[in-house]
Design a protein around this motif. Structure first.
Motif, mmCIF file in Angstrom:
data_model
loop_
_atom_site.group_PDB
_atom_site.id
_atom_site.type_symbol
_atom_site.label_atom_id
_atom_site.label_comp_id
_atom_site.label_asym_id
_atom_site.label_seq_id
_atom_site.Cartn_x
_atom_site.Cartn_y
_atom_site.Cartn_z
ATOM 1 N N GLY A 1 -27.738 -29.232 6.552
ATOM 2 C CA GLY A 1 -28.851 -29.703 7.214
ATOM 3 C C GLY A 1 -29.434 -30.856 6.642
ATOM 4 O O GLY A 1 -29.123 -31.252 5.385
ATOM 5 N N GLU A 2 -30.481 -31.479 7.251
ATOM 6 C CA GLU A 2 -31.130 -32.824 6.986
ATOM 7 C C GLU A 2 -31.622 -32.576 5.464
ATOM 8 O O GLU A 2 -31.489 -33.441 4.597
ATOM 9 C CB GLU A 2 -32.278 -33.161 7.791
ATOM 10 C CG GLU A 2 -32.859 -34.329 7.427
ATOM 11 C CD GLU A 2 -33.919 -34.804 8.709
ATOM 12 O OE1 GLU A 2 -34.651 -35.646 8.266
ATOM 13 O OE2 GLU A 2 -33.849 -34.214 9.741
ATOM 14 N N LEU A 3 -32.611 -31.470 5.090
ATOM 15 C CA LEU A 3 -33.138 -31.231 3.751
ATOM 16 C C LEU A 3 -32.109 -30.875 2.795
ATOM 17 O O LEU A 3 -32.053 -31.346 1.586
ATOM 18 C CB LEU A 3 -34.150 -30.185 4.050
ATOM 19 C CG LEU A 3 -35.039 -29.757 2.731
ATOM 20 C CD1 LEU A 3 -35.741 -31.336 2.178
ATOM 21 C CD2 LEU A 3 -35.921 -28.919 2.956
ATOM 22 N N GLU A 4 -31.133 -29.935 3.190
ATOM 23 C CA GLU A 4 -29.867 -29.865 2.391
ATOM 24 C C GLU A 4 -29.408 -31.062 1.840
ATOM 25 O O GLU A 4 -29.001 -31.151 0.601
ATOM 26 C CB GLU A 4 -28.822 -29.038 2.925
ATOM 27 C CG GLU A 4 -29.264 -27.434 3.282
ATOM 28 C CD GLU A 4 -28.347 -26.618 3.946
ATOM 29 O OE1 GLU A 4 -28.200 -25.405 3.576
ATOM 30 O OE2 GLU A 4 -27.428 -27.098 4.843
ATOM 31 N N ALA A 5 -29.056 -32.118 2.718
ATOM 32 C CA ALA A 5 -28.436 -33.377 2.444
ATOM 33 C C ALA A 5 -29.315 -34.025 1.511
ATOM 34 O O ALA A 5 -28.619 -34.689 0.717
ATOM 35 C CB ALA A 5 -27.982 -33.826 3.707
#
Length: 120
Positions: free
Chosen positions: A5-9
């Motif tokens: 996901g965006e925050l994970e990345a």
């Protein structure tokens, strides 16, 4: 392999850029996001990444310090392989991929393929 996901990345980018394991507070401080996510949000995302085996962790005092379980290149290679594995026509998928990369990247790919074929 599931995509990040965006925050994970963004968190993985911070960890891949670090030379040592980072605590939640250090990851939060290195994130360049507006608005800044809450400490507990970063802690939850890191815990999720740990459960998915994307990061390892070790105790540093009372806190956990996190590091990537794979290099960025290993992670990207696995993601590329997963796309090919899920394709119903690998040849067509590879052809489409080759059509999307620059001439310089294509030349580098040829060099790498030639080097891989050379007898050891």
């Amino acid at each position: 392999m599931r995509r990040l996901g965006e925050l994970e990345a963004a968190i993985m980018d911070v960890l891949w850029s670090a030379s040592a394991p980072l605590t939640v507070r250090e990851v939060l401080g290195a994130l360049d996001r507006d608005p800044e996510p809450a400490y507990t949000t970063v802690m939850t995302v890191l815990d999720n990444l740990h459960r998915k085996d994307n990061v390892t962790r070790e105790r540093v005092g009372r806190a956990w310090a996190y590091r990537p379980a794979q290099t960025r290149e290993e992670f990207d290679a696995e993601a590329m392989a997963a796309v090919l594995e899920s394709s119903t026509d690998r040849g067509a998928t590879l052809l489409r991929f080759i059509g999307k990369i620059s001439p310089e990247e294509l030349a580098r790919l040829r060099e790498l393929m030639d080097a891989a074929e050379e007898p050891r």
